[in-house]
Write a protein that holds these residues in place. Structure first.
Motif, PDB file in Angstrom:
ATOM      1  N   ASN A 203      -1.497 -11.313   6.582  1.00  0.00           N
ATOM      2  CA  ASN A 203      -2.586 -10.463   6.085  1.00  0.00           C
ATOM      3  C   ASN A 203      -3.940 -10.894   6.615  1.00  0.00           C
ATOM      4  O   ASN A 203      -4.805 -10.062   6.866  1.00  0.00           O
ATOM      5  N   THR A 207      -6.066  -8.416   8.738  1.00  0.00           N
ATOM      6  CA  THR A 207      -7.415  -8.051   8.299  1.00  0.00           C
ATOM      7  C   THR A 207      -8.436  -8.365   9.384  1.00  0.00           C
ATOM      8  O   THR A 207      -9.341  -7.569   9.661  1.00  0.00           O
ATOM      9  N   THR A 271     -10.157  -5.574   1.933  1.00  0.00           N
ATOM     10  CA  THR A 271      -9.406  -6.735   1.457  1.00  0.00           C
ATOM     11  C   THR A 271      -8.957  -6.556   0.013  1.00  0.00           C
ATOM     12  O   THR A 271      -7.844  -6.947  -0.356  1.00  0.00           O
TER      13      THR A 271
END
Length: 286
Positions: A203, A207, A271
């Motif tokens: 992640n 991101t 996020t």
């Protein structure tokens, strides 16, 4: 301080000093400029909020920012979606890096050459229109292929896709095949493995790839000039014009920091969305 910490500090010092002098200091000076007044191309030292008030109350500026956000998010989403299968294939299905090198070869070409290349491809006499006319599919060139936000996004995806690919490859290399085999042994299908194992583990890289591409694309001001036309003015182009054309540095600085705040908000929104969806754990899980 032990010897290892002193060694780390010594090795990091040149980079820290470089970034402080060439990035932090100019950004701070630009922030100070944003409170100045401007008269006849000359910044006048002062401490006023007129530039921010003008930016925040300008409907035209917010329309430009919204277009920049859409261009950035579209470029980031398409780049990540297109890069992920390729990154997966390179990490788990190939032993060499020939495909990666082939994709990275596009970086050898100049940025401007690639921009003008897309202008030639999408133009009235470009490759797409010429091919369609010769095949008899259309009678006259399609004018809507160029000078619109779609053309800008197409070019920016081509430019930033290799960068997105590198970041995703780096993240996927941390996901060992044993984790995927364990998920399959536990009965997880492809979609479940992707959403419950792979995405949570990468992640941060995901991101980073998405936001890095989004911010760079949204701030680009060359592609909108060449491919976007008058209806595709982005925030980067508007800010650039304040510094180059009108000479109003304080207002341009204020626009830049308002735009910066917008993308900080976009980052936290993205996020938090991943976290609410259960795709971004609060701690490193491998």
């Amino acid at each position: 301080m032990n010897p290892r910490e002193r060694t780390g500090l010594f090795l990091a010092a040149p980079t820290v000093l470089y970034m402080a002098f060439f990035f932090v200091l100019p950004a701070f000076l630009l922030f100070v400029y944003s409170f100045y007044r401007s008269k006849a191309y000359v910044p006048i030292p002062d401490f006023v909020f007129d530039n921010y008030a003008r930016a925040l109350t300008s409907k035209g500026f917010w329309l430009v920012v919204w277009l920049s956000v859409k261009v950035g998010l579209s470029t980031g989403a398409i780049s990540v979606a297109a890069s992920f299968p390729v990154a997966w294939y390179i990490v788990y299905r190939t032993r060499g890096n020939a495909l990666l090198y082939l994709i990275l070869a596009s970086w050898i070409t100049s940025y401007l050459v690639r921009i003008y290349g897309w202008r030639m491809i999408l133009g009235s006499n470009g490759f797409v229109n010429t091919t369609l006319v010769q095949l008899g599919i259309i009678d006259q060139p399609l004018d809507f292929l160029l000078y619109n936000p779609v053309a800008v996004v197409i070019a920016l995806v081509h430019i930033y896709l290799p960068l997105t690919l590198l970041m995703l490859i780096s993240s996927l290399r941390d996901v060992r095949p044993e984790y995927l085999e364990a998920a399959r042994d536990l009965g997880a299908g492809s979609t479940t493995t992707l959403l419950k194992v792979i995405v949570p583990m990468i992640n941060r890289g995901l991101t980073g790839a998405f936001m890095f591409t989004t911010v760079l694309a949204a701030g680009d001001y060359v592609a909108p000039q060449v491919l976007g036309g008058t209806n595709s003015v982005t925030a980067g182009l508007l800010i650039s014009n304040q510094f180059r054309a009108t000479g109003n540095w304080p207002f341009g600085a204020a626009l830049a920091f308002v735009n910066f705040a917008v993308f900080v908000a976009v980052y936290f929104a993205f996020t938090n969305l991943l976290r609410l969806a259960g795709l971004a754990p609060n701690r490193r899980i491998h």
